[in-house]
Design an enzyme around this catalytic site. Structure first.
Site, PDB file in Angstrom:
ATOM      1  N   HIS A  34       0.822  -1.218   0.000  1.00 42.88           N
ATOM      2  CA  HIS A  34       0.000   0.000   0.000  1.00 42.88           C
ATOM      3  C   HIS A  34       0.855   1.268   0.000  1.00 42.88           C
ATOM      4  CE1 HIS A  34      -2.622   2.975   2.358  1.00 42.88           C
ATOM      5  NE2 HIS A  34      -3.189   2.850   1.168  1.00 42.88           N
ATOM      6  N   GLU A  54       0.523  -0.628  -4.826  1.00 44.48           N
ATOM      7  CA  GLU A  54      -0.443   0.429  -5.113  1.00 44.48           C
ATOM      8  C   GLU A  54       0.289   1.757  -4.989  1.00 44.48           C
ATOM      9  OE1 GLU A  54      -3.972   2.913  -3.089  1.00 44.48           O
ATOM     10  OE2 GLU A  54      -1.956   2.512  -2.351  1.00 44.48           O
ATOM     11  N   ASP A  56      -0.109   6.058  -5.539  1.00 45.61           N
ATOM     12  CA  ASP A  56      -1.019   7.198  -5.685  1.00 45.61           C
ATOM     13  C   ASP A  56      -0.560   8.087  -6.835  1.00 45.61           C
ATOM     14  OD1 ASP A  56      -2.706   6.745  -3.284  1.00 45.61           O
ATOM     15  OD2 ASP A  56      -0.791   6.992  -2.252  1.00 45.61           O
ATOM     16  N   HIS A  70       0.422  10.951  -1.918  1.00 45.87           N
ATOM     17  CA  HIS A  70      -0.832  10.768  -1.183  1.00 45.87           C
ATOM     18  C   HIS A  70      -1.173  12.013  -0.378  1.00 45.87           C
ATOM     19  CE1 HIS A  70      -3.810   9.350   1.679  1.00 45.87           C
ATOM     20  NE2 HIS A  70      -3.963   8.263   0.962  1.00 45.87           N
ATOM     21  N   ASP A 114      -3.683   4.381  -7.973  1.00 50.88           N
ATOM     22  CA  ASP A 114      -4.797   4.996  -7.253  1.00 50.88           C
ATOM     23  C   ASP A 114      -4.881   6.447  -7.739  1.00 50.88           C
ATOM     24  OD1 ASP A 114      -6.631   5.985  -5.489  1.00 50.88           O
ATOM     25  OD2 ASP A 114      -5.588   5.351  -3.674  1.00 50.88           O
TER      26      ASP A 114
END
EC number: 4.6.1.-
Length: 302
Positions: A34, A54, A56, A70, A114
């Site tokens: 993440h 993942e 951003d 993020h 994301d």
């Protein structure tokens, strides 16, 4: 001789069962690191057991992907402020997913972008898709010439931003590489009603290559009722979902609950925790870590 043959047949049956457990009958699992937003974190997360990350993506006012960032707030216990310029990150990611490169990480097979499209107007979504495709084509796929091999999921937080998908696809086609859409999948990450998600894909003209996320920050608890609904859709004859993932899972107990619910992916700040659970006897029989040979767009049939 009969006794020997008898033993042999029992042994071969056991070996066959082992083989089946090793591959076909075990659900492949994507352990999704993440918030991997700095190039140095790619190795860090993969070395802890992630086969997927993942990342951003923030956009500027003109819908250009700008940073892998993020920002505050983010998950408890994490630094929210690590980032790269988007294209620099893509180059680092390409190195990590190109066989033969000195930085190559064979285990890293899937990347979820994301897409932080909340900063954009709805009418910029198509443009954002086009610009995203241009950047990926040049800096990740190396204009179709031995670029990175990972599968890519475009994760969109807002159902109204479905035109991003068309923009992305149109741009790849215009630039002569429609075949790269074979490597691209989709996710709407806003925890919307599953029926509404289905309608958004209809509007976007998308069937297949669909991951469905469900989750919440690790700072807060969340039940599995929507995960169960997504899994039910995936496993039904007329469902539109191919894979389901749950985020952000940092505890062994939650990992077990998610696996018991039948998810295909678990997003985590601690890939080693998920790896540990997958190595427990009860889970080793039913699950395995996905490899590049596992097509992430194919629904796993039990």
């Amino acid at each position: 001789a009969r006794v020997v043959l008898g033993c042999w047949s029992v042994l071969s049956q056991a070996a066959q069962t082992d083989d089946e457990e090793r591959a076909g009958n075990r659900r492949p699992i994507w352990i999704m690191g993440h918030m991997v937003n700095a190039i140095g974190q790619i190795d860090e997360f993969v070395n802890l057991g992630a086969n997927s990350i993942e990342t951003d993506v923030s956009f500027d006012d003109n819908a250009n992907p700008e940073y892998t960032y993020h920002g505050i707030p983010c998950d408890c216990g994490r630094n929210c402020k690590k980032y790269e310029n988007f294209n620099d990150f893509l180059k680092g990611l390409r190195s990590a997913t190109t066989p033969g490169n000195s930085k190559y990480q064979e285990k890293l097979v899937l990347v979820v972008f994301d897409l932080k499209t909340g900063s954009l107007y709805d009418n910029q979504a198509n443009d954002a898709g086009k610009k995203l495709a241009k950047n990926l084509l040049q800096h990740y796929w190396n204009n179709g010439n031995n670029g990175g091999r990972a599968y890519i999921v475009l994760s969109i937080p807002d159902l109204n931003h479905y035109p991003l998908i068309k923009g992305f696809k149109d741009q790849l086609t215009k630039d002569g590489h429609p075949e790269l859409m074979d490597k691209v999948g989709h996710d709407f990450s806003g925890n919307d009603d599953i029926g509404d998600v289905g309608k958004a894909y209809k509007k976007a003209g998308i069937t297949g290559h669909i991951w469905q996320s469900d989750g919440i920050t690790n700072c807060l608890p969340r039940g599995l009722s929507r995960v169960n609904a997504a899994v039910a859709n995936r496993d039904s004859a007329n469902g539109f979902i191919n894979k389901v993932y749950y985020w952000t899972v940092d505890k062994r107990s939650t990992t077990r609950d998610a696996l018991d619910a039948g998810v295909d992916g678990i997003m985590t700040n601690y890939p080693d925790v998920i790896t540990d659970v997958l190595n427990e006897a009860a889970y080793k029989k039913k699950f395995r870590v996905a490899t590049y040979d596992d097509n992430p767009w194919v629904t796993f049939k039990k």
